[in-house]
Design a protein around this motif. Structure first.
Motif, PDB file in Angstrom:
ATOM      1  N   SER A 172    -108.736 165.030 -10.730  1.00  0.00           N
ATOM      2  CA  SER A 172    -109.922 165.113 -11.575  1.00  0.00           C
ATOM      3  C   SER A 172    -110.930 165.973 -10.840  1.00  0.00           C
ATOM      4  CB  SER A 172    -110.502 163.729 -11.840  1.00  0.00           C
ATOM      5  OG  SER A 172    -109.599 162.966 -12.607  1.00  0.00           O
ATOM      6  N   VAL A 173    -111.447 166.989 -11.540  1.00  0.00           N
ATOM      7  CA  VAL A 173    -112.335 167.960 -10.926  1.00  0.00           C
ATOM      8  C   VAL A 173    -113.646 168.009 -11.697  1.00  0.00           C
ATOM      9  CG1 VAL A 173    -112.610 170.399 -10.327  1.00  0.00           C
ATOM     10  CG2 VAL A 173    -110.359 169.328 -10.170  1.00  0.00           C
ATOM     11  N   GLU A 174    -114.768 167.918 -10.975  1.00  0.00           N
ATOM     12  CA  GLU A 174    -116.089 168.058 -11.590  1.00  0.00           C
ATOM     13  C   GLU A 174    -116.406 169.535 -11.733  1.00  0.00           C
ATOM     14  OE1 GLU A 174    -118.374 165.755 -12.699  1.00  0.00           O
ATOM     15  OE2 GLU A 174    -116.831 164.241 -12.364  1.00  0.00           O
ATOM     16  N   ARG A 175    -116.791 169.939 -12.947  1.00  0.00           N
ATOM     17  CA  ARG A 175    -117.142 171.336 -13.194  1.00  0.00           C
ATOM     18  C   ARG A 175    -118.254 171.390 -14.226  1.00  0.00           C
ATOM     19  NH1 ARG A 175    -113.380 176.522 -13.852  1.00  0.00           N
ATOM     20  NH2 ARG A 175    -114.866 177.801 -14.951  1.00  0.00           N
ATOM     21  N   ASP A 176    -119.381 171.957 -13.865  1.00  0.00           N
ATOM     22  CA  ASP A 176    -120.541 172.073 -14.744  1.00  0.00           C
ATOM     23  C   ASP A 176    -120.917 170.720 -15.351  1.00  0.00           C
ATOM     24  OD1 ASP A 176    -120.512 174.839 -14.275  1.00  0.00           O
ATOM     25  OD2 ASP A 176    -119.162 175.186 -15.976  1.00  0.00           O
ATOM     26  N   GLY A 177    -120.876 169.657 -14.526  1.00  0.00           N
ATOM     27  CA  GLY A 177    -121.253 168.329 -14.975  1.00  0.00           C
ATOM     28  C   GLY A 177    -120.197 167.620 -15.813  1.00  0.00           C
ATOM     29  N   GLN A 178    -119.077 168.255 -16.032  1.00  0.00           N
ATOM     30  CA  GLN A 178    -117.985 167.671 -16.815  1.00  0.00           C
ATOM     31  C   GLN A 178    -116.791 167.404 -15.898  1.00  0.00           C
ATOM     32  OE1 GLN A 178    -118.103 167.071 -20.220  1.00  0.00           O
ATOM     33  NE2 GLN A 178    -120.220 167.771 -20.249  1.00  0.00           N
ATOM     34  N   THR A 179    -115.987 166.410 -16.250  1.00  0.00           N
ATOM     35  CA  THR A 179    -114.777 166.119 -15.498  1.00  0.00           C
ATOM     36  C   THR A 179    -113.580 166.715 -16.215  1.00  0.00           C
ATOM     37  OG1 THR A 179    -115.717 164.054 -14.656  1.00  0.00           O
ATOM     38  CG2 THR A 179    -113.321 164.283 -14.557  1.00  0.00           C
ATOM     39  N   GLU A 180    -112.812 167.499 -15.480  1.00  0.00           N
ATOM     40  CA  GLU A 180    -111.581 168.094 -16.017  1.00  0.00           C
ATOM     41  C   GLU A 180    -110.393 167.461 -15.306  1.00  0.00           C
ATOM     42  OE1 GLU A 180    -113.112 172.652 -16.879  1.00  0.00           O
ATOM     43  OE2 GLU A 180    -111.952 172.250 -15.076  1.00  0.00           O
ATOM     44  N   ARG A 181    -109.367 167.159 -16.072  1.00  0.00           N
ATOM     45  CA  ARG A 181    -108.115 166.682 -15.480  1.00  0.00           C
ATOM     46  C   ARG A 181    -107.217 167.901 -15.284  1.00  0.00           C
ATOM     47  NH1 ARG A 181    -104.446 161.876 -15.557  1.00  0.00           N
ATOM     48  NH2 ARG A 181    -102.340 162.740 -15.527  1.00  0.00           N
ATOM     49  N   ARG A 182    -106.587 167.979 -14.137  1.00  0.00           N
ATOM     50  CA  ARG A 182    -105.670 169.073 -13.828  1.00  0.00           C
ATOM     51  C   ARG A 182    -104.313 168.507 -13.454  1.00  0.00           C
ATOM     52  NH1 ARG A 182    -109.109 173.936 -11.380  1.00  0.00           N
ATOM     53  NH2 ARG A 182    -110.922 173.585 -12.665  1.00  0.00           N
ATOM     54  N   ASN A 183    -103.317 168.813 -14.261  1.00  0.00           N
ATOM     55  CA  ASN A 183    -101.940 168.474 -13.912  1.00  0.00           C
ATOM     56  C   ASN A 183    -101.429 169.598 -13.030  1.00  0.00           C
ATOM     57  OD1 ASN A 183    -102.421 166.464 -15.711  1.00  0.00           O
ATOM     58  ND2 ASN A 183    -100.777 166.999 -17.117  1.00  0.00           N
ATOM     59  N   MET A 184    -100.821 169.233 -11.920  1.00  0.00           N
ATOM     60  CA  MET A 184    -100.393 170.236 -10.942  1.00  0.00           C
ATOM     61  C   MET A 184     -98.937 170.020 -10.574  1.00  0.00           C
ATOM     62  SD  MET A 184    -103.599 170.008  -8.399  1.00  0.00           S
ATOM     63  CE  MET A 184    -105.258 170.300  -8.964  1.00  0.00           C
ATOM     64  N   SER A 185     -98.245 171.132 -10.354  1.00  0.00           N
ATOM     65  CA  SER A 185     -96.871 171.057  -9.856  1.00  0.00           C
ATOM     66  C   SER A 185     -96.645 172.211  -8.893  1.00  0.00           C
ATOM     67  CB  SER A 185     -95.860 171.110 -11.006  1.00  0.00           C
ATOM     68  OG  SER A 185     -95.930 172.347 -11.675  1.00  0.00           O
ATOM     69  N   VAL A 186     -95.738 171.989  -7.957  1.00  0.00           N
ATOM     70  CA  VAL A 186     -95.379 173.033  -7.004  1.00  0.00           C
ATOM     71  C   VAL A 186     -93.895 172.903  -6.701  1.00  0.00           C
ATOM     72  CG1 VAL A 186     -96.001 171.695  -4.937  1.00  0.00           C
ATOM     73  CG2 VAL A 186     -95.973 174.165  -4.814  1.00  0.00           C
ATOM     74  N   GLU A 187     -93.251 174.060  -6.596  1.00  0.00           N
ATOM     75  CA  GLU A 187     -91.843 174.114  -6.215  1.00  0.00           C
ATOM     76  C   GLU A 187     -91.713 175.082  -5.048  1.00  0.00           C
ATOM     77  OE1 GLU A 187     -87.477 175.352  -8.056  1.00  0.00           O
ATOM     78  OE2 GLU A 187     -89.241 175.326  -9.360  1.00  0.00           O
ATOM     79  N   ILE A 188     -91.120 174.599  -3.958  1.00  0.00           N
ATOM     80  CA  ILE A 188     -90.928 175.418  -2.763  1.00  0.00           C
ATOM     81  C   ILE A 188     -89.432 175.592  -2.575  1.00  0.00           C
ATOM     82  CG2 ILE A 188     -91.347 175.599  -0.279  1.00  0.00           C
ATOM     83  CD1 ILE A 188     -93.790 173.694  -0.783  1.00  0.00           C
ATOM     84  N   GLN A 189     -89.009 176.845  -2.504  1.00  0.00           N
ATOM     85  CA  GLN A 189     -87.592 177.155  -2.360  1.00  0.00           C
ATOM     86  C   GLN A 189     -87.362 178.048  -1.149  1.00  0.00           C
ATOM     87  OE1 GLN A 189     -86.511 179.117  -6.026  1.00  0.00           O
ATOM     88  NE2 GLN A 189     -85.926 177.178  -6.975  1.00  0.00           N
ATOM     89  N   GLU A 190     -86.272 177.773  -0.454  1.00  0.00           N
ATOM     90  CA  GLU A 190     -85.858 178.653   0.629  1.00  0.00           C
ATOM     91  C   GLU A 190     -85.133 179.840   0.012  1.00  0.00           C
ATOM     92  OE1 GLU A 190     -83.959 178.111   5.052  1.00  0.00           O
ATOM     93  OE2 GLU A 190     -84.001 176.427   3.670  1.00  0.00           O
ATOM     94  N   GLN A 191     -85.368 181.026   0.522  1.00  0.00           N
ATOM     95  CA  GLN A 191     -84.704 182.229   0.052  1.00  0.00           C
ATOM     96  C   GLN A 191     -83.987 182.884   1.229  1.00  0.00           C
ATOM     97  OE1 GLN A 191     -87.957 184.477  -1.663  1.00  0.00           O
ATOM     98  NE2 GLN A 191     -87.562 183.608  -3.682  1.00  0.00           N
ATOM     99  N   LYS A 192     -83.141 183.840   0.899  1.00  0.00           N
ATOM    100  CA  LYS A 192     -82.337 184.506   1.926  1.00  0.00           C
ATOM    101  C   LYS A 192     -83.211 185.103   3.031  1.00  0.00           C
ATOM    102  CE  LYS A 192     -78.574 187.770   2.481  1.00  0.00           C
ATOM    103  NZ  LYS A 192     -77.624 188.645   1.807  1.00  0.00           N
ATOM    104  N   LYS A 193     -84.317 185.741   2.677  1.00  0.00           N
ATOM    105  CA  LYS A 193     -85.163 186.398   3.683  1.00  0.00           C
ATOM    106  C   LYS A 193     -86.511 185.701   3.861  1.00  0.00           C
ATOM    107  CE  LYS A 193     -83.331 191.029   2.935  1.00  0.00           C
ATOM    108  NZ  LYS A 193     -83.690 192.409   2.624  1.00  0.00           N
ATOM    109  N   GLY A 194     -86.640 184.462   3.399  1.00  0.00           N
ATOM    110  CA  GLY A 194     -87.914 183.771   3.517  1.00  0.00           C
ATOM    111  C   GLY A 194     -87.960 182.563   2.610  1.00  0.00           C
ATOM    112  N   PHE A 195     -89.050 182.438   1.869  1.00  0.00           N
ATOM    113  CA  PHE A 195     -89.195 181.325   0.942  1.00  0.00           C
ATOM    114  C   PHE A 195     -90.122 181.736  -0.193  1.00  0.00           C
ATOM    115  CE2 PHE A 195     -92.478 180.782   4.157  1.00  0.00           C
ATOM    116  CZ  PHE A 195     -93.605 180.418   3.445  1.00  0.00           C
ATOM    117  N   SER A 196     -90.127 180.919  -1.247  1.00  0.00           N
ATOM    118  CA  SER A 196     -91.035 181.168  -2.360  1.00  0.00           C
ATOM    119  C   SER A 196     -91.765 179.882  -2.700  1.00  0.00           C
ATOM    120  CB  SER A 196     -90.286 181.686  -3.590  1.00  0.00           C
ATOM    121  OG  SER A 196     -89.453 180.671  -4.125  1.00  0.00           O
TER     122      SER A 196
END
Length: 179
Positions: free
Chosen positions: A40-64
């Protein structure tokens, strides 16, 4: 006449190359996976809900890292922000360059912040994977964003901060559960 033997220099080069691969694998390996949560994030006196996701993958020469934020405003509107960035090892241990475009020689390179593009890099320090993003605006001002993703037993603790011209603009902290 070839004898089939390699020189000490060639042997050292092979060993260093293999060690770099091992260091990368052990550095990103604990973070690999999918995570989701909300904040939940306060912005301009209002509360916004933020759904968040992250995917971390190993790659041949690094990661993404692929991350997405769905913002739900107090007015009932939604908007989505998505990013997918590949990172490659740099010459400095634990620091990774973004590979967001291909140059004329076919090498993956970071974007150009002086052309209005974000300059992005990552680092792994202990149990925290940090992504920095630098934006330079038309007037030469800057905004830098920092995403700290720290391993915790439940998944990742996300701490986001944004600073514009030295002034703190936004901060968000939340827990992303391992999926």
């Amino acid at each position: 006449m070839r004898t089939g033997l390699i020189s000490a220099g060639q042997c050292l080069s092979v060993v260093l190359f293999l060690l770099a691969d091992v260091a990368l694998a052990s550095g990103i390996a604990p973070f690999v996976g999918e995570y989701a949560g909300y904040a939940s994030v306060e912005r301009d006196g209002q509360t916004e809900r933020r759904n968040m996701s992250v995917e971390i993958q190993e790659q041949k020469k690094g990661f993404s890292i692929k991350w997405e934020t769905m913002i739900h405003t107090a007015e009932g509107n939604t908007r989505k922000k998505s990013y997918n960035i590949s990172f490659r090892s740099s010459q400095r241990e634990g620091i990774y360059a973004s590979a967001m475009k291909t140059n004329v020689f076919g090498h993956e390179v970071p974007l150009d912040p002086l052309a209005g593009e974000p300059y992005v890099w990552a680092r792994i320090r202990g149990d925290t994977l940090t992504v920095h993003s630098l934006h330079i605006d038309e007037s030469g001002g800057y905004e830098i964003q920092r995403y700290d993703r720290t391993l915790v037993p439940e998944g990742l603790k996300l701490d986001f901060a944004s600073v514009r011209d030295g002034e703190k603009k936004k901060a968000v902290s939340t827990l992303l559960q391992r999926q």
